[in-house]
Design an enzyme around this catalytic site. Structure first.
Site, PDB file in Angstrom:
ATOM      1  N   GLU A   1       0.827  -1.195   0.000  1.00 31.69           N
ATOM      2  CA  GLU A   1       0.000   0.000   0.000  1.00 31.69           C
ATOM      3  C   GLU A   1       0.866   1.251   0.000  1.00 31.69           C
ATOM      4  OE1 GLU A   1      -2.654  -0.437   3.387  1.00 31.69           O
ATOM      5  OE2 GLU A   1      -2.819  -2.578   3.042  1.00 31.69           O
TER       6      GLU A   1
ATOM      7  N   GLU B   1      -9.868   5.832   2.944  1.00 33.81           N
ATOM      8  CA  GLU B   1     -10.295   5.056   4.102  1.00 33.81           C
ATOM      9  C   GLU B   1     -10.199   5.946   5.334  1.00 33.81           C
ATOM     10  OE1 GLU B   1      -8.039   1.443   4.698  1.00 33.81           O
ATOM     11  OE2 GLU B   1      -8.629   1.297   6.791  1.00 33.81           O
TER      12      GLU B   1
END
Ligand SMILES: *[C@@H]1O[C@H](CO)[C@@H](O)[C@H](O)[C@H]1NC(C)=O
Ligand SMILES: *[C@@H]1O[C@H](CO)[C@@H](O)[C@H](O)[C@H]1NC(C)=O
Length: 409
Positions: A213, A324
């Site tokens: 990520e 997120e």
């Protein structure tokens, strides 16, 4: 004999006194402080130079051979790869097209790291003390990533993570790229965060998920402030025992002396004002199998060695792009922590946050537009996502939102 017995008794008494003291809050505090201190000493490597950033960070220029990666037992004899064997086609093409103001890192205002070193954000004792434990410092909590196609709303609501993302799945992916708009979302509580990133995924969610990520994040607990920072993350077991943010554990091998992971990005976009974005590319070197990362059009940061992963040693089976946040439900209501710019996608450019030119690296190792892009969000009334396509921006999307509002309580 009498004297010996007395001595033994004295030892016993003092041992039990010490044990009792060990349970006192003061002793526990002291113990935690020492533990944090030891961990900090281990994380911070000897440096040739250090630079004090205006945001309070200290950036240490650490000799490349002394970086945290080499604490890993399997990297002891590792020869650093100074360049990838392969770049996906088209990587450098957009540098010719765009000539926008370059976006970099705040600490550059105060200096640079010399060749042969890498810049590392120094860990402070307080950084570690803010974590729930020394072991959890620099790690995401287990099950932090959502599987959109089989969402268990209850499960996601329980762990409080909320997403507004686009994704592709079902193919074999060898990398991904995106240019993402950088903002400074407001965080209501220090135990929450807001991030925008690319996920490269393989394996089974919740069990043995492999994930690489990268993106930007605001995380008061991790960094001690509300700055927008460049970050990376990796795990090979669904966020359980392996992996961490940035260089906070051994794994990623950095070769670049310009970009520090975890350092503040500068400048940041403003509402109805100047817009700034960063390009991130992650791709797999077909020869060595390592996963490389590039920031902007020219900064090859380094790589995650192939052996760190199980599924990703072959290819990724899913790519996600988007935002997120953690909703810790302060006062029993939805958090007002923002995602992206804090404005809904339908407000468009300079108001809502975007990702543009989202691309994947396909089987023939070239960058291409993804097909069948799907979207996912748990509560569109809190954070939403809208995709589009144009000549300039390729596949793009706007995403984000304010969190708590009359339609999201
Ligand atoms: C590293 O090299 C030494 C000396 O050649 C060898 O004994 C050791 O097993 C190697 N370690 C790894 C992890 O390959
Ligand atoms: C971060 O922002 C919150 C509000 O959004 C504020 O209460 C807090 O003081 C800020 N923290 C720092 C370290 O600036």
């Amino acid at each position: 004999m009498g004297a010996l017995k007395l001595l033994l008794l004295l030892i016993l008494v003092s041992l039990s006194l010490m044990a009792a003291a060990g349970k006192s809050p003061r002793h526990r505090h002291r113990h935690r402080w020492l533990e944090a201190h030891t961990h900090m000493k281990k994380l911070n490597k000897p440096h040739l130079k250090s630079i004090k950033s205006p945001d309070g960070d200290v950036i240490d220029c650490v000799h490349m051979a002394h970086q945290p990666a080499f604490d890993h037992p399997l990297l002891r004899n590792h020869t650093i790869q100074m360049r990838p064997n392969f770049h996906p086609e088209g990587v450098f093409s957009d540098s010719k097209v765009t000539s926008r103001a370059s976006i970099t890192q705040l600490w550059h205002l105060k200096g640079r790291c010399p060749e042969g070193t890498i810049p590392i954000r120094r860990t402070k004792r307080d950084d570690i003390l803010r974590a729930s434990s020394v072991e959890s410092y620099g790690k995401k909590r287990a099950h932090a990533t959502v599987k959109p196609s089989s969402i268990d709303i209850d499960f996601n609501a329980q762990n409080g993570h909320q997403h507004a993302i686009t994704y592709v799945e079902g193919g074999q992916y060898y990398g991904a790229k995106a240019t993402m708009n950088v903002w400074s979302p407001k965080i209501e509580q220090t135990n929450e965060f807001s991030l925008s990133q690319i996920w490269i995924l393989g394996g089974t969610f919740g069990e043995d998920l492999n994930s690489i990520e990268a993106g930007w994040q605001v995380s008061p607990d991790l960094y001690g402030d509300n700055n927008t920072r460049l970050f990376t993350y990796w795990t090979s077991d669904a966020y359980q025992a392996t992996g961490c943010y940035n260089l906070l554990c051994s794994g990623f091998v950095q070769i670049n002396n310009d970009i520090a992971m975890g350092a503040s990005i500068y400048p940041i976009s403003s509402y109805k004002g100047s817009q700034y974005d960063i390009s991130l590319l992650i791709w797999k070197d077909p020869k060595e199998g390592n996963w490389w990362m590039q920031f902007g059009n020219s900064h090859v940061l380094g790589y995650w060695p192939a052996f760190l992963f199980s599924y990703l040693t072959d290819s990724a089976s899913m790519i996600e792009w988007g935002g997120e946040v953690v909703n810790s439900e302060p006062d029993g209501q939805h958090t007002s922590t923002q995602m992206g710019s804090g404005h809904f996608p339908d407000q468009g450019f300079a108001n809502a946050a975007y990702f543009r030119n989202i691309q994947i690296v396909g089987g023939s190792n070239n960058l291409r537009a993804p097909e069948d892009i799907a979207t996912f969000t748990e509560q569109p009334s809190c954070y939403d996502v809208q995709t589009g396509k144009s000549d300039d921006w390729g596949n793009y999307f706007f995403y984000g939102g304010p969190g708590r509002n009359p339609n999201c309580l």
